[in-house]
Design an enzyme around this catalytic site. Structure first.
Site, PDB file in Angstrom:
ATOM      1  N   GLY B  99       0.798  -1.224   0.000  1.00 34.99           N
ATOM      2  CA  GLY B  99       0.000   0.000   0.000  1.00 34.99           C
ATOM      3  C   GLY B  99       0.828   1.269   0.000  1.00 34.99           C
ATOM      4  O   GLY B  99       0.318   2.351   0.282  1.00 34.99           O
ATOM      5  N   LYS B 104       4.626  -1.620  -7.077  1.00 37.95           N
ATOM      6  CA  LYS B 104       4.787  -0.951  -8.366  1.00 37.95           C
ATOM      7  C   LYS B 104       6.270  -0.666  -8.653  1.00 37.95           C
ATOM      8  O   LYS B 104       6.748  -0.905  -9.763  1.00 37.95           O
ATOM      9  CB  LYS B 104       3.985   0.353  -8.346  1.00 37.95           C
ATOM     10  CG  LYS B 104       3.964   1.090  -9.654  1.00 37.95           C
ATOM     11  CD  LYS B 104       3.119   2.359  -9.564  1.00 37.95           C
ATOM     12  CE  LYS B 104       3.271   3.157 -10.861  1.00 37.95           C
ATOM     13  NZ  LYS B 104       2.525   4.418 -10.834  1.00 37.95           N
ATOM     14  N   TYR B 134      -1.532  -5.279 -12.143  1.00 36.65           N
ATOM     15  CA  TYR B 134      -0.642  -5.428 -13.301  1.00 36.65           C
ATOM     16  C   TYR B 134      -1.133  -4.615 -14.500  1.00 36.65           C
ATOM     17  O   TYR B 134      -0.326  -4.081 -15.268  1.00 36.65           O
ATOM     18  CB  TYR B 134      -0.486  -6.907 -13.666  1.00 36.65           C
ATOM     19  CG  TYR B 134       0.344  -7.667 -12.656  1.00 36.65           C
ATOM     20  CD1 TYR B 134       1.678  -7.343 -12.440  1.00 36.65           C
ATOM     21  CD2 TYR B 134      -0.207  -8.686 -11.890  1.00 36.65           C
ATOM     22  CE1 TYR B 134       2.446  -8.020 -11.500  1.00 36.65           C
ATOM     23  CE2 TYR B 134       0.549  -9.376 -10.939  1.00 36.65           C
ATOM     24  CZ  TYR B 134       1.873  -9.028 -10.751  1.00 36.65           C
ATOM     25  OH  TYR B 134       2.620  -9.689  -9.822  1.00 36.65           O
TER      26      TYR B 134
END
Lengths: 155, 155
Positions: B99, B104, B134
């Site tokens: 989070g 990423k 994704y």
């Protein structure tokens, strides 16, 4: 012949010849290119094809044998981590030899070789028109909702 | 430090520490197992995990650094033919660090490393709950109808 294996004692080519499989990587790249041309694939630099063959975990070639003459009629290869998973790429059968069960034989041979090396997770990415071909071989699309995804630059 | 790369000069962990990436394969397998335990993965034989790391084309680890202390907080790896394609496996970020955009960052770092080695076709198999994760990174599910398929024995 060294490195060759007949998967079946009967003729499979339907032309009175016999079909053999090999995992030998000493492949004539021009002969492979000719096979890929025959099914209409885009040409790829031979330097990269050579490297891909070198670094694939498994390379399977399928040959029609007539006496001492051999002809490359099929190909597949797989990448792998040598432990858990393998992904099959570049499955091709020459158009003259399609519709005789040889694609199935090529895949079953490839799966058998991967399984014999303790690979439990065998995957592939199937074009829409061959999804049913692979389904009949025991491959499931999107099992438990798992999606095959491809990265596209600049999106 | 050798083999480490900070992808960002700002702190990313939100805890006053810094986050680094490495492609060094000298990984403590027990530390990796602890990370995988934390996200609830089934345990795998360390002998096979070691082999999979050895034969992966790319291995990325993500570390939280506090002074001289480091903690493994993320992992990904990819198999490849070293020429055309790579498939990313075993992407994990420790729950304490989720989070914060670190998943990423881990993926972008992995993609960057694959692209720097001339790999054009980057693929993965995504569980349903991470398909959108994704997708936001540029991965397309089933492009042009291509299906990810898994082989199931005895079906």
């Amino acid at each position: 012949m060294d490195g060759y294996e007949s998967v079946d004692t009967t003729s499979r080519s339907g032309t009175g010849a016999r079909v053999y499989f090999s995992t030998d990587r000493d492949i004539d790249l021009y002969e492979l290119e000719e096979l890929c041309d025959a099914v209409g694939w885009s040409r790829r630099p031979l330097r990269k094809v050579k490297k891909a063959i070198q670094y694939s975990f498994l390379v399977v070639t399928m040959w029609e044998m007539r006496g001492k003459k051999r002809r490359l009629i099929g190909f597949s290869r797989a990448t792998s981590d040598h432990a858990f998973n393998a992904t099959i790429w570049d499955v091709v059968v020459h158009p003259d030899f399609q519709g005789k069960g040889l694609g199935k034989a090529l895949m079953n041979y490839s799966i058998k070789r991967l399984r014999s090396q303790d690979i439990s997770n065998i995957t592939l990415f199937a074009d829409p028109h061959v999804v049913n071909f692979y389904r009949n071989l025991g491959f499931m699309p999107d099992p438990e909702g798992i999606k095959g995804m491809f990265w596209y630059p600049n999106r």
